[in-house]
Motif scaffolding. Structure first.
Motif, short mmCIF file in Angstrom:
data_model
loop_
_atom_site.label_atom_id
_atom_site.label_comp_id
_atom_site.label_asym_id
_atom_site.label_seq_id
_atom_site.Cartn_x
_atom_site.Cartn_y
_atom_site.Cartn_z
N ARG A 261 0.84 -1.21 0.00
CA ARG A 261 0.00 0.00 0.00
C ARG A 261 0.87 1.25 0.00
N ARG A 262 1.90 1.25 0.86
CA ARG A 262 2.82 2.40 0.94
C ARG A 262 3.50 2.65 -0.40
N SER A 263 3.95 1.57 -1.05
CA SER A 263 4.65 1.69 -2.32
C SER A 263 3.71 2.30 -3.37
N PHE A 264 2.46 1.85 -3.38
CA PHE A 264 1.46 2.41 -4.31
C PHE A 264 1.30 3.91 -4.05
N GLU A 265 1.18 4.28 -2.78
CA GLU A 265 0.96 5.70 -2.44
C GLU A 265 2.14 6.56 -2.91
N HIS A 266 3.32 6.01 -2.70
CA HIS A 266 4.54 6.71 -3.09
C HIS A 266 4.55 6.95 -4.61
N LYS A 267 4.26 5.88 -5.35
CA LYS A 267 4.27 5.99 -6.82
C LYS A 267 3.16 6.92 -7.30
N LEU A 268 2.00 6.84 -6.66
CA LEU A 268 0.85 7.66 -7.09
C LEU A 268 1.16 9.14 -6.94
#
Ligand code: PLP
Length: 377
Positions: A261-268
């Motif tokens: 989830r964190r990685s998605f947020e970072h990329k988004l």
């Protein structure tokens, strides 16, 4: 098209374990004295004992309901009957409508607002101080928020309430099945709903004292606390789902998913400048992302366009296109109505993979391009 479901906070897909449990449901009415009915009654008793052990409470404190909405109505209905006429209820604006609406009905003029920060967290320092000044009749604080995934300090609140002798009600609909259930039973009142963790819709439970006054009057089922023949298949399916979830929690499977989830947020936020994560500084559920998207006329447009690209996501609240009110949760956290109208909710499940998160990113990028927003990479 490979469809990706990212709306588990709305309703999680039914688990295969549920189908197996449904094949073996005993027939008969649990109130019937014959052996077939008594088998159904025994199955309910076993489910009650299992759930009580999971939560850390007594089996007789569990009342089966049609979901979290009925459970919260029952809790507040009961509280209204047992609390003195002047007793206050302390509650925040970020609770679910199924808690806020009965609180307003039964305690109109006696509600005091718990302060909530921009991160969505309830101010524990305020609570501790105010409890010393004069305790309320009831404290209401959910475990995890359905729109933002923000985890409230419910354990600390439960301890403060226990110390002050104040009954505490915790709506655990989004917590149960995603994070460990131990100690939830320390809340005086508790509620949850099976379809949030892979069980069927239309079944849930309340943890309530043995003397709870019924809201549904009828045949005296559930020790006289809830009339109506119990939903035996629903309860057994709910427990099959909860047991399956508990097994994954024991293996710490949620830890890795929080990283995803964190990685998605970072990329988004890197991919779409102007995007912000709501409650970014607060502890949050491993599955829920509440994202303030770059300027757009309506969050509903995102949802429809993402759906066309194979991603089922949610606004997390009513659309703020002007016809419906903006999210009370986001307003309660201090967002403006305009910003609340730009928020999307992505909520994964146990089966969601990093590839699914990447596909969502690609779809968001395409939709942003169609909307000519930001600076899609
Ligand atoms: N509480 C929370 C935090 C929820 O997310 C929901 C479901 O949206 C509910 C209560 C109500 O659950 P149900 O609609 O299953 O009664």
């Amino acid at each position: 098209m490979n469809r990706i479901y990212l709306d588990d906070a709305g309703s999680a897909p039914l688990l295969t374990e549920v189908e197996a449990a449904l094949r073996d449901v005993p027939g008969g009415n649990p109130s019937s004295p014959h052996r077939i009915g008594q088998r159904a009654s025994a199955a309910l008793d076993e489910a009650r004992a299992q759930l009580a052990e999971m939560l850390g409470c007594e089996p007789h404190e569990i009342i089966w309901t049609s979901g979290a909405t009925e459970a919260s109505n029952l809790v507040l209905h009961h509280a209204a009957r047992v609390l003195p006429p002047q007793a206050e209820v302390w509650i925040s604006r970020t609770e679910h409508p199924c808690v806020l609406a009965p609180a307003e009905r039964y305690f109109s003029g006696r509600l005091r607002e718990l302060p909530v920060g921009r991160d969505g967290l309830t101010d524990l320092g305020w609570l501790e101080k105010e409890l010393r000044r004069g305790p309320p009749g009831l404290l209401v604080l959910m475990a995890a928020n359905n729109e933002t995934g923000v985890l409230q300090p419910w354990r600390e609140a439960a301890a403060l309430c226990q110390h002050a002798g104040v009954p505490y009600y915790c709506d655990a609909a989004q917590w149960l099945g995603k994070l460990p259930a131990q100690a939830l039973g320390t809340a005086t009142y508790l509620s949850s709903s099976a379809h949030k963790f892979g069980g069927p819709k239309g079944v849930g439970f309340a943890k309530c004292p043995i003397d709870t006054s019924p809201m549904l009057l009828g045949g005296g089922q559930e020790e006289g606390r809830r009339g109506g023949t119990e939903n035996v298949p629903g309860v057994l399916a709910m427990m099959a789902a909860l047991n399956a979830r508990a097994a994954r929690l024991r293996q710490d499977e949620q830890v890795m998913r929080e990283q995803w989830r964190r990685s998605f947020e970072h990329k988004l936020t890197a991919q779409l400048p102007g995007t912000e994560i709501v409650g970014a500084q607060a502890p949050r559920l491993w599955n829920t992302v509440s994202a303030l998207m770059p300027e757009a006329d309506c969050q509903q447009r995102w949802v429809v366009k993402l759906d066309r690209h194979g991603c089922a996501v949610s606004t997390g609240s009513a659309c703020a296109s002007g016809k419906e009110a903006p999210s009370h949760v986001l307003l309660g956290m201090g967002l403006s109505a305009a910003d609340a109208g730009r928020v999307l909710r992505f909520s994964s499940g146990w089966e969601t993979t990093p590839a699914d998160w990447d596909s969502l990113l690609a779809a968001l990028n395409k939709v942003a391009g169609q909307m000519k927003l930001g600076n899609p990479a």
